[in-house]
Every structure is written in structure tokens, then in C-alpha cells.
Design a protein around this motif. Sequence first.
Motif, PDB file in Angstrom:
ATOM      1  N   UNK A   1       0.905  -0.866  -0.239  1.00 35.25           N
ATOM      2  CA  UNK A   1      -0.333  -0.502  -0.269  1.00 35.25           C
ATOM      3  C   UNK A   1       0.997   1.357   0.025  1.00 35.25           C
ATOM      4  N   UNK A   2       1.869   1.044   0.712  1.00 33.89           N
ATOM      5  CA  UNK A   2       2.994   2.660   1.433  1.00 33.89           C
ATOM      6  C   UNK A   2       3.494   2.333  -0.506  1.00 33.89           C
ATOM      7  N   UNK A   3       3.799   1.549  -1.066  1.00 30.31           N
ATOM      8  CA  UNK A   3       4.589   1.480  -2.295  1.00 30.31           C
ATOM      9  C   UNK A   3       3.469   2.213  -3.448  1.00 30.31           C
ATOM     10  N   UNK A   4       2.309   1.669  -3.046  1.00 33.49           N
ATOM     11  CA  UNK A   4       1.301   2.195  -4.398  1.00 33.49           C
ATOM     12  C   UNK A   4       0.486   2.970  -3.965  1.00 33.49           C
ATOM     13  N   UNK A   5       0.339   4.091  -2.776  1.00 33.75           N
ATOM     14  CA  UNK A   5      -0.365   5.396  -2.885  1.00 33.75           C
ATOM     15  C   UNK A   5       0.781   6.209  -1.888  1.00 33.75           C
ATOM     16  N   UNK A   6       1.286   5.764  -1.620  1.00 32.19           N
ATOM     17  CA  UNK A   6       2.773   6.640  -1.542  1.00 32.19           C
ATOM     18  C   UNK A   6       2.571   7.003   0.269  1.00 32.19           C
ATOM     19  N   UNK A   7       1.299   6.521   0.909  1.00 34.03           N
ATOM     20  CA  UNK A   7       1.067   6.663   2.117  1.00 34.03           C
ATOM     21  C   UNK A   7       0.845   5.604   2.808  1.00 34.03           C
ATOM     22  N   UNK A   8       0.744   5.791   3.898  1.00 31.52           N
ATOM     23  CA  UNK A   8      -0.406   4.520   4.896  1.00 31.52           C
ATOM     24  C   UNK A   8      -0.502   5.232   6.701  1.00 31.52           C
ATOM     25  N   UNK A   9      -1.427   5.458   6.983  1.00 27.06           N
ATOM     26  CA  UNK A   9      -1.915   5.559   8.539  1.00 27.06           C
ATOM     27  C   UNK A   9      -2.746   4.641   9.392  1.00 27.06           C
ATOM     28  N   UNK A  10      -2.743   5.673  10.555  1.00 29.59           N
ATOM     29  CA  UNK A  10      -2.842   5.120  11.363  1.00 29.59           C
ATOM     30  C   UNK A  10      -3.448   5.707  12.815  1.00 29.59           C
ATOM     31  N   UNK A  11      -4.197   5.532  13.436  1.00 28.06           N
ATOM     32  CA  UNK A  11      -4.381   6.143  14.794  1.00 28.06           C
ATOM     33  C   UNK A  11      -5.031   5.566  16.101  1.00 28.06           C
ATOM     34  N   UNK A  12      -4.570   5.995  16.720  1.00 31.62           N
ATOM     35  CA  UNK A  12      -5.005   5.102  18.057  1.00 31.62           C
ATOM     36  C   UNK A  12      -5.850   6.240  18.365  1.00 31.62           C
ATOM     37  N   UNK A  13      -7.354   6.318  19.190  1.00 30.22           N
ATOM     38  CA  UNK A  13      -8.313   6.220  20.078  1.00 30.22           C
ATOM     39  C   UNK A  13      -7.989   6.899  21.926  1.00 30.22           C
ATOM     40  N   UNK A  14      -7.723   8.007  22.277  1.00 28.25           N
ATOM     41  CA  UNK A  14      -7.789   7.892  23.405  1.00 28.25           C
ATOM     42  C   UNK A  14      -8.553   8.711  24.120  1.00 28.25           C
ATOM     43  N   UNK A  15      -9.463   8.462  23.687  1.00 29.66           N
ATOM     44  CA  UNK A  15     -11.326   9.291  24.111  1.00 29.66           C
ATOM     45  C   UNK A  15     -10.728  10.893  23.872  1.00 29.66           C
ATOM     46  N   UNK A  16      -9.917  11.798  24.200  1.00 30.27           N
ATOM     47  CA  UNK A  16     -10.385  13.088  24.453  1.00 30.27           C
ATOM     48  C   UNK A  16      -9.267  13.501  23.369  1.00 30.27           C
ATOM     49  N   UNK A  17      -8.007  12.477  22.624  1.00 31.11           N
ATOM     50  CA  UNK A  17      -7.420  13.212  22.189  1.00 31.11           C
ATOM     51  C   UNK A  17      -7.677  11.410  21.222  1.00 31.11           C
ATOM     52  N   UNK A  18      -6.245  11.871  20.007  1.00 34.91           N
ATOM     53  CA  UNK A  18      -6.182  10.810  19.154  1.00 34.91           C
ATOM     54  C   UNK A  18      -5.105  10.556  18.437  1.00 34.91           C
TER      55      UNK A  18
END
Length: 122
Positions: free
Chosen positions: A21-38
Motif C-alpha cells: 500500500x505504501x508503495x502503491x499509494x505513497x502513504x499509510x496511516x494509523x490512529x489510536x483513539x484515547x477518548x479526548x485525543x487521537x
Amino acid sequence: MKIRIKGNSVRFRLTQTEVKTLSDTGSITETTDFGRSTFGYQVKLTPHIKALTAEFSDNRIVLMVPEDDGKDWPLNDTVGFENNVELSTGDQLHLLLEKDFTCLDNTMEDQSDNYPNPRLQV
């Protein structure tokens, strides 16, 4: 995508699908939700850089990879990329981006998309 942070060292590990995916699209992203902030973390291909570099702002780490290295990564045996970035404080930030291999020991973690561990190859 997994990250490991210890002191001034940040290590990213990507599965086979994430590397593609990184090679094909140029980016990969993840998030972790802590409730009041991410908290977010991203790996992105970046033209005109020669080595890994990183930024941290708005609760997000962005690891930038030389575009040519990232485009070819799924097609070669390169395990990863590493760089020590000199900080304005005189300290260094150690950056490491690797393909995620299956573990040698038993783990409950899903490893179905990890790269085969070369130590397990006969």
C-alpha cells in the motif's frame, strides 16, 4: 503498522499489505483513539530526500521515506531503512522502518500478513 518508541528511538514495522500500500499509494496511516485525543502515525513517501526523517505535530508522527526506496521496497529483499537525525539540541533521533516478520516464539498476535521469518526458513 506497529510502532515502538523508546527514548529517542522510533521503530515502525509494516506487514506485506502495508508495504505494498505504501508503495502503491505513497502513504499509510494509523490512529489510536484515547477518548479526548487521537494519536496518529503515518509513513509517507517523500521526493527529494535521501534518508528517513520524521516530524511530530498535532499528535501525529510522520515518518518520511525517500520515494524511490519506498516504491521499490515490495520488489526487493531490503528488510528496512534506518537513519539517525541530528536534533537542534545536539541529541539524535534514531529512526527505523522495517518489514514485519513473523515471531520466532508463540504469540497471540495475528501474524498472517507478516513476512516469513528468514530464521524459520529451511
